[in-house]
Design a protein around this motif. Structure first.
Motif, mmCIF file in Angstrom:
data_model
loop_
_atom_site.group_PDB
_atom_site.id
_atom_site.type_symbol
_atom_site.label_atom_id
_atom_site.label_comp_id
_atom_site.label_asym_id
_atom_site.label_seq_id
_atom_site.Cartn_x
_atom_site.Cartn_y
_atom_site.Cartn_z
ATOM 1 N N UNK A 74 5.123 19.763 -41.413
ATOM 2 C CA UNK A 74 5.014 18.686 -40.445
ATOM 3 C C UNK A 74 3.688 18.757 -39.715
ATOM 4 N N UNK A 75 3.687 18.565 -38.398
ATOM 5 C CA UNK A 75 2.433 18.527 -37.639
ATOM 6 C C UNK A 75 1.845 19.892 -37.319
ATOM 7 N N UNK A 76 2.398 20.961 -37.879
ATOM 8 C CA UNK A 76 1.748 22.263 -37.807
ATOM 9 C C UNK A 76 2.044 23.084 -36.568
ATOM 10 N N UNK A 77 3.049 22.728 -35.785
ATOM 11 C CA UNK A 77 3.360 23.490 -34.578
ATOM 12 C C UNK A 77 3.761 24.918 -34.933
ATOM 13 N N UNK A 78 4.657 25.073 -35.900
ATOM 14 C CA UNK A 78 5.097 26.410 -36.293
ATOM 15 C C UNK A 78 4.026 27.108 -37.124
ATOM 16 N N UNK A 79 3.243 26.362 -37.888
ATOM 17 C CA UNK A 79 2.131 26.971 -38.627
ATOM 18 C C UNK A 79 1.222 27.728 -37.672
ATOM 19 N N UNK A 80 0.877 27.086 -36.560
ATOM 20 C CA UNK A 80 -0.004 27.722 -35.578
ATOM 21 C C UNK A 80 0.692 28.888 -34.890
ATOM 22 N N UNK A 81 1.993 28.753 -34.623
ATOM 23 C CA UNK A 81 2.744 29.867 -34.052
ATOM 24 C C UNK A 81 2.723 31.067 -34.993
ATOM 25 N N UNK A 92 -5.756 19.160 -36.809
ATOM 26 C CA UNK A 92 -6.291 18.944 -35.470
ATOM 27 C C UNK A 92 -5.700 19.936 -34.474
ATOM 28 N N UNK A 93 -4.426 20.226 -34.604
ATOM 29 C CA UNK A 93 -3.790 21.172 -33.696
ATOM 30 C C UNK A 93 -4.393 22.561 -33.864
#
Length: 303
Positions: free
Chosen positions: A72-79, A104-105
């Motif tokens: 998805x929008x990468x929230x957990x990827x960055x976590x 972008x995140x």
């Protein structure tokens, strides 16, 4: 209605497996929903770190590559990039729009050199990914017709000693008291039932759908993975909710109204429409009694 996308905004490819969703419109809501659930994901990431540190202590390799399947929008990827600071993280999704948000995140958080994106469908399109020490997939595999085969496909990308973590199941999210002073009491339970009916129909209509018992530890074992472990993680946001949490609940109810509102009787349909209306005085964005209580279950297996 649950927080494992049956249906509702959150991490993953969404309630139609990416086929009929305008992610330009839904993308911000997906990102906000995933951010709201960060405390839950942080608990899960800490547990995965424990499991993988135990492996490293036993002499296996460390974690230097992570795949987030259905990012998805990468929230957990960055976590995950924060949780495993030596690792490259690859955010994998079927939506180019959501991957743009992930890119972008990562840049905003100073992770642009460690988080990259990869456009691919699940289970097809994964061959170019290569191997990984950790593969995370949250509430995505139930949008694949043959879930057992999808688990096996992901397991095939694990390096020796690597860990596959699949988030499926848990408990349906609760938002509303039994009696909200609007319509008949017990609306939440009837929404849950309508959502389950919708989910069953969605699964049956998937290409290559297999009517299989949803035993995720068994799927992991059949894929040749060992030492299966399962844990559930809780998100408990009591009333009164913050404005972002109220917006998440409103997004979720509005999407439910769109997807399975026709399964409700006239009274419940009217009540749900009023709750989902941001301009209605009795809508969830204005109510002091709305809360969010959700549990998500993570199943793991090791190569």
């Amino acid at each position: 209605m649950s927080n494992d996308e049956r249906p509702g905004p959150g991490h993953g490819q969404g309630p139609h497996n990416g086929a009929h969703i305008d992610f330009e419109v839904l993308g911000p809501a997906l990102e906000r929903g995933a951010e709201l659930h960060l405390p839950l994901y942080e608990q899960a990431a800490a547990w995965l770190r424990e499991l993988l540190v135990d492996t490293a202590a036993a002499g296996d390799q460390g974690v230097d590559r992570v795949l987030d399947i259905g990012s998805g929008p990468g929230v957990v990827s960055c976590l995950l990039a924060h949780a495993f600071p030596a690792a490259e993280v690859v955010a994998v999704d079927a939506s180019a729009v959501l991957l743009e948000r992930a890119h972008a995140r990562a840049a905003r958080l100073g992770l642009g050199d460690r988080v990259r994106t990869h456009l691919a469908e699940l289970p097809d399109g994964l061959d170019a990914l290569g191997g990984a020490d950790l593969i995370w997939s949250a509430r995505v595999l139930h949008h694949v017709g043959d879930q057992r085969a999808a688990v096996a496909a992901l397991a095939g990308h694990l390096r020796p000693g690597g860990l596959l973590a699949v988030t499926e199941g848990g408990l349906a999210a609760r938002f509303l008291p039994r009696d909200i002073g609007l319509g008949r009491p017990g609306l939440q339970s009837r929404l849950d039932a309508a959502g389950e009916e919708w989910f069953t129909g969605m699964r049956a209509a998937l290409p290559g759908a297999v009517d299989d018992i949803e035993d995720w530890p068994a799927f992991l074992a059949d894929a040749g993975l060992r030492t299966p472990r399962t844990r559930s993680f809780l998100l408990d946001l009591p009333a009164p909710l913050s404005a972002p949490a109220r917006a998440y609940v409103q997004d979720t109810l509005a999407l439910g109204l769109d997807l399975y509102g026709d399964r409700l009787d006239e009274d419940d349909h009217t009540t749900l429409a009023r709750l989902a209306d941001p301009d209605d005085a009795v809508g969830v964005v204005r109510r002091p009694d709305v809360f969010l209580l959700s549990a998500q279950t993570v199943h793991t297996g090791r190569a």
